[in-house]
Write a protein that holds these residues in place. Structure first.
Motif, PDB file in Angstrom:
ATOM      1  N   ARG A 118       0.820  -1.319   0.012  1.00  0.00           N
ATOM      2  CA  ARG A 118      -0.011  -0.087   0.160  1.00  0.00           C
ATOM      3  C   ARG A 118       0.860   1.274   0.125  1.00  0.00           C
ATOM      4  N   GLU A 119       1.924   1.063   0.842  1.00  0.00           N
ATOM      5  CA  GLU A 119       2.946   2.331   0.758  1.00  0.00           C
ATOM      6  C   GLU A 119       3.423   2.516  -0.389  1.00  0.00           C
ATOM      7  N   ARG A 154       0.881   4.283  -3.015  1.00  0.00           N
ATOM      8  CA  ARG A 154       0.653   5.598  -2.713  1.00  0.00           C
ATOM      9  C   ARG A 154       1.822   6.533  -3.081  1.00  0.00           C
ATOM     10  N   PHE A 166      -6.973   0.918  -4.737  1.00  0.00           N
ATOM     11  CA  PHE A 166      -6.565   2.140  -5.344  1.00  0.00           C
ATOM     12  C   PHE A 166      -6.941   2.340  -6.806  1.00  0.00           C
TER      13      PHE A 166
END
Length: 254
Positions: A41-42, A45, A73
């Protein structure tokens, strides 16, 4: 007897079901996946701008555990695998995903291509050397050039604390026929570069190992693993590496 290739490894429903059990709540593999899921996820992003306007592909999707994460996302999510039994399980993991039984290593282009993001988990380490290279070329062909990202992991990296312990154990007990596969960080860098990619960032996890997971309270192991995965000092000695890569502008693909 002919040795089974990685393409054939999950061609039966029993093999697919056994793989799915590795990621239940009470396993060490599932603990590492919890950490990698947050790292994924990081990285999305950080490296996937305006993802809500684009499509994402999970290569070698298997049972589809990555699909729900990237669907957070991207509005359009696709999974591809050569094994239909794995895809049957994946459908339940993310009902909104489009699934294809296809082999991108042969040069196949999916109808939804090009993609802004391609993920590939637990493939690089397991696949044969020739398959690694041809699959990466296939992934490259399905990626959009501008702003696209490949996020791929190696769950048997060297150097790592566990690879050193395996080597030491083999020296102490030479009569044991141990089979500890390894894929070095340098080899991954070279493979990705030869396939038209450059690494822009990477994370890692995997310190304790399955044996300590069984010996110690799971809460203690989980605390240690999470702390180690956030430590810059520990980054180079953890077993699982997660790479965010960009396609090279002028690649000399081999």
């Amino acid at each position: 007897m002919t040795k089974q290739t990685y393409r054939q490894a999950f061609s039966s429903h029993d093999a697919a079901a056994a793989y799915a059990k590795r990621y239940t709540n009470s396993t060490y593999d599932n603990l590492l996946w919890d950490i990698e899921r947050e790292q994924l996820r990081e990285l999305i992003r950080s490296h996937c701008a305006e993802s809500s306007r684009h499509r994402a592909l999970d290569f070698a999707t298997g049972t589809g555990r990555v699909l729900p994460v990237i669907s957070e996302f991207f509005p359009s999510v696709v999974g591809v695998d050569v094994a239909q039994p794995m895809l049957d399980i994946a459908k339940a993991s993310c009902p909104t995903a489009t699934l294809h039984q296809a082999d991108l290593s042969t040069g196949a282009l999916l109808p939804e291509a090009p993609f802004q993001l391609v993920t590939a988990f637990r493939f690089l380490f397991n696949a044969e050397e020739e398959l690694r290279a041809s699959a990466l070329r296939g992934i490259r062909a399905n990626l959009a050039d501008e702003g696209s990202v490949l996020i791929i992991n190696n769950h048997g990296s060297t150097p790592s604390i566990r690879s050193v312990s395996h080597a030491a154990w083999t020296m102490v007990r030479p009569f044991l026929k141990l089979n500890h596969n390894r894929l070095s960080h340098r080899a991954v860098m070279r493979l990705l570069k030869d396939s038209g990619f450059e690494i822009v960032e990477w994370r890692s996890t995997g310190l304790a190992g399955e044996k300590l997971w069984r010996l110690l309270p799971s809460a203690i192991v989980a605390r240690v693993e999470r702390k180690a995965s956030r430590s810059r000092a520990m980054k180079w000695v953890l077993l699982n590496r997660l790479y965010a890569c960009r396609p090279l502008t002028n690649p000399s693909v081999r």
